[in-house]
Design a protein around this motif. Sequence first.
Motif, PDB file in Angstrom:
ATOM      1  N   LEU A 127     -23.975  37.261  12.603  1.00  0.00           N
ATOM      2  CA  LEU A 127     -25.142  37.742  13.425  1.00  0.00           C
ATOM      3  C   LEU A 127     -24.282  39.090  14.065  1.00  0.00           C
ATOM      4  O   LEU A 127     -25.332  40.196  14.294  1.00  0.00           O
ATOM      5  N   ALA A 128     -23.298  39.265  14.294  1.00  0.00           N
ATOM      6  CA  ALA A 128     -22.575  40.309  15.054  1.00  0.00           C
ATOM      7  C   ALA A 128     -22.551  41.601  14.049  1.00  0.00           C
ATOM      8  O   ALA A 128     -22.851  42.510  14.507  1.00  0.00           O
ATOM      9  N   ILE A 129     -22.540  41.173  13.001  1.00  0.00           N
ATOM     10  CA  ILE A 129     -22.726  42.386  11.693  1.00  0.00           C
ATOM     11  C   ILE A 129     -24.210  42.838  11.575  1.00  0.00           C
ATOM     12  O   ILE A 129     -24.325  44.066  11.854  1.00  0.00           O
ATOM     13  N   ILE A 130     -25.204  42.089  11.973  1.00  0.00           N
ATOM     14  CA  ILE A 130     -26.689  42.382  11.952  1.00  0.00           C
ATOM     15  C   ILE A 130     -26.647  43.049  13.254  1.00  0.00           C
ATOM     16  O   ILE A 130     -27.653  44.170  13.165  1.00  0.00           O
ATOM     17  N   TRP A 131     -26.376  42.398  14.206  1.00  0.00           N
ATOM     18  CA  TRP A 131     -26.972  42.851  15.556  1.00  0.00           C
ATOM     19  C   TRP A 131     -25.957  44.066  16.275  1.00  0.00           C
ATOM     20  O   TRP A 131     -26.720  45.152  16.755  1.00  0.00           O
ATOM     21  N   LEU A 132     -24.849  44.222  15.456  1.00  0.00           N
ATOM     22  CA  LEU A 132     -23.731  45.145  16.379  1.00  0.00           C
ATOM     23  C   LEU A 132     -23.397  46.284  15.473  1.00  0.00           C
ATOM     24  O   LEU A 132     -22.811  47.328  16.028  1.00  0.00           O
ATOM     25  N   GLY A 133     -23.502  46.013  14.064  1.00  0.00           N
ATOM     26  CA  GLY A 133     -22.627  47.103  13.341  1.00  0.00           C
ATOM     27  C   GLY A 133     -21.289  46.518  12.967  1.00  0.00           C
ATOM     28  O   GLY A 133     -20.711  45.477  13.434  1.00  0.00           O
ATOM     29  N   PHE A 134     -20.805  46.996  11.817  1.00  0.00           N
ATOM     30  CA  PHE A 134     -19.707  46.699  11.269  1.00  0.00           C
ATOM     31  C   PHE A 134     -18.156  46.676  12.117  1.00  0.00           C
ATOM     32  O   PHE A 134     -17.553  45.964  12.245  1.00  0.00           O
ATOM     33  N   SER A 135     -18.365  48.073  12.585  1.00  0.00           N
ATOM     34  CA  SER A 135     -17.091  48.290  13.585  1.00  0.00           C
ATOM     35  C   SER A 135     -16.960  47.269  14.982  1.00  0.00           C
ATOM     36  O   SER A 135     -15.799  46.925  15.145  1.00  0.00           O
ATOM     37  N   ASN A 136     -17.886  47.131  15.498  1.00  0.00           N
ATOM     38  CA  ASN A 136     -17.981  46.394  16.530  1.00  0.00           C
ATOM     39  C   ASN A 136     -17.777  44.768  16.118  1.00  0.00           C
ATOM     40  O   ASN A 136     -17.391  44.024  16.643  1.00  0.00           O
ATOM     41  N   ALA A 137     -18.473  44.287  15.035  1.00  0.00           N
ATOM     42  CA  ALA A 137     -18.363  43.064  14.379  1.00  0.00           C
ATOM     43  C   ALA A 137     -16.783  42.794  14.162  1.00  0.00           C
ATOM     44  O   ALA A 137     -16.484  41.688  14.154  1.00  0.00           O
ATOM     45  N   PHE A 138     -16.142  44.001  13.647  1.00  0.00           N
ATOM     46  CA  PHE A 138     -14.841  43.658  13.294  1.00  0.00           C
ATOM     47  C   PHE A 138     -13.954  43.439  14.419  1.00  0.00           C
ATOM     48  O   PHE A 138     -13.206  42.689  14.594  1.00  0.00           O
ATOM     49  N   LEU A 139     -14.261  44.239  15.503  1.00  0.00           N
ATOM     50  CA  LEU A 139     -13.487  43.809  16.809  1.00  0.00           C
ATOM     51  C   LEU A 139     -13.901  42.503  17.350  1.00  0.00           C
ATOM     52  O   LEU A 139     -12.879  41.825  17.774  1.00  0.00           O
ATOM     53  N   LEU A 140     -15.101  42.096  17.259  1.00  0.00           N
ATOM     54  CA  LEU A 140     -15.360  40.728  17.528  1.00  0.00           C
ATOM     55  C   LEU A 140     -14.634  39.736  16.718  1.00  0.00           C
ATOM     56  O   LEU A 140     -14.244  38.730  17.228  1.00  0.00           O
ATOM     57  N   ALA A 141     -14.685  39.796  15.308  1.00  0.00           N
ATOM     58  CA  ALA A 141     -13.789  38.940  14.517  1.00  0.00           C
ATOM     59  C   ALA A 141     -12.036  38.845  14.888  1.00  0.00           C
ATOM     60  O   ALA A 141     -11.604  37.934  15.119  1.00  0.00           O
ATOM     61  N   PHE A 142     -11.750  39.924  15.518  1.00  0.00           N
ATOM     62  CA  PHE A 142     -10.363  40.180  15.764  1.00  0.00           C
ATOM     63  C   PHE A 142     -10.082  39.606  16.960  1.00  0.00           C
ATOM     64  O   PHE A 142      -8.970  38.714  17.221  1.00  0.00           O
ATOM     65  N   LEU A 153     -26.200  46.612  23.844  1.00  0.00           N
ATOM     66  CA  LEU A 153     -25.286  46.163  22.813  1.00  0.00           C
ATOM     67  C   LEU A 153     -24.120  45.396  23.583  1.00  0.00           C
ATOM     68  O   LEU A 153     -23.626  44.584  23.054  1.00  0.00           O
ATOM     69  N   LEU A 154     -23.697  45.918  24.565  1.00  0.00           N
ATOM     70  CA  LEU A 154     -22.595  45.148  25.331  1.00  0.00           C
ATOM     71  C   LEU A 154     -23.254  43.691  25.783  1.00  0.00           C
ATOM     72  O   LEU A 154     -22.034  42.724  25.586  1.00  0.00           O
TER      73      LEU A 154
END
Length: 81
Positions: free
Chosen positions: A51-66, A17-18
């Motif tokens: 891809l981040a939403i699919i692979w990491l989930g919504f909370s991690n993808a939100f951090l990745l978008a920020f 995941l990391l």
Amino acid sequence: MKVKIKTKILSNLKIDLLFKFFTLLAFSVFIPAIIHVQIITGPIVNALFFLAIIWLGFSNAFLLAFLPSLIALSFGLLPFM
């Protein structure tokens, strides 16, 4: 014996995941820094967020978008009024 195997599997999942998170973060930060054409970089970065939403989930993808926007703002790449 089962406990040791279970903890190794969990640690491998966290490492996976990391690795995915930091790989997507690196691409979403460095692609706009290298390619300065918005028509090209916009869809690429949006695809990375998808891809981040699919692979990491919504909370991690939100951090990745920020984070890329925060990094661009801190280096003065975003216009502000």
